[in-house]
Design an enzyme around this catalytic site. Structure first.
Site, PDB file in Angstrom:
ATOM      1  N   GLU A  57       0.829  -1.205   0.000  1.00 51.79           N
ATOM      2  CA  GLU A  57       0.000   0.000   0.000  1.00 51.79           C
ATOM      3  C   GLU A  57       0.868   1.262   0.000  1.00 51.79           C
ATOM      4  O   GLU A  57       0.514   2.265  -0.621  1.00 51.79           O
ATOM      5  CB  GLU A  57      -0.935   0.015   1.219  1.00 51.79           C
ATOM      6  N   CYS A  88       0.549   3.132   6.119  1.00 54.10           N
ATOM      7  CA  CYS A  88       0.031   3.094   4.748  1.00 54.10           C
ATOM      8  C   CYS A  88      -1.220   3.953   4.590  1.00 54.10           C
ATOM      9  O   CYS A  88      -1.409   4.594   3.555  1.00 54.10           O
ATOM     10  CB  CYS A  88      -0.236   1.652   4.340  1.00 54.10           C
TER      11      CYS A  88
END
Length: 157
Positions: A57, A88
């Site tokens: 991510e 993230c």
């Protein structure tokens, strides 16, 4: 609302997570899909080498910041096998990415780890809305979350 297109992308995330686990890494995978439905970037965890920040991510956020306009980022969806960690989620919000759809939640992972006798994560498992309140999120997805659970059973079992 998670539809069949979303499920297709989430299944790809689980396949990426499975491949990461088979390669000796942690089972996480993610896919970036633009507003026109095209897959633009995909990745899996690369933390086995010692850099615990090598999450897919985070890689997506960095790639998107370089390759997509702000409008394209806002229209994109990030699909992932597991809900973004706080690092993230922050990166996602900072670069202005749009919706997140995930197969399994951070809360589920916390429970699974504890049940498997695994050590807790060194970072609090905050849900994305607590870190990035403006980002729309959907998940977990019944059935797909169990596939992710099985990967973690393999990892810690």
């Amino acid at each position: 609302m998670i539809d069949e297109t979303d499920r297709t992308h989430l299944r790809r995330c689980i396949a990426l997570a499975r491949a990461a686990l088979d390669a000796g890494d942690e089972p996480f995978g993610s896919v970036l899909v633009d507003g026109d439905g095209r897959v633009r970037f995909e990745d899996s965890n690369h933390v086995a080498g010692g850099d615990a920040t090598q999450h897919p991510e985070f890689a997506i956020a960095r790639w998107a910041a370089t390759h997509l306009t702000p409008d394209e980022r806002a229209a994109a969806t990030v699909y992932t096998s597991g809900e973004h960690c706080p690092m993230c989620a922050a990166a996602h919000a900072w670069v202005g990415l749009g919706r997140i759809a995930y197969a399994s939640s951070s809360a589920q992972l916390r429970v699974w780890r504890a049940g498997l006798g695994a050590p807790p994560s060194p970072v609090a498992p905050l849900p994305v809305p607590e870190v990035a309140p403006g980002v729309p999120v959907e998940g977990p997805v019944a059935g797909l979350d169990e596939e992710v659970h099985e990967l973690h059973r393999r990892r810690f079992g």
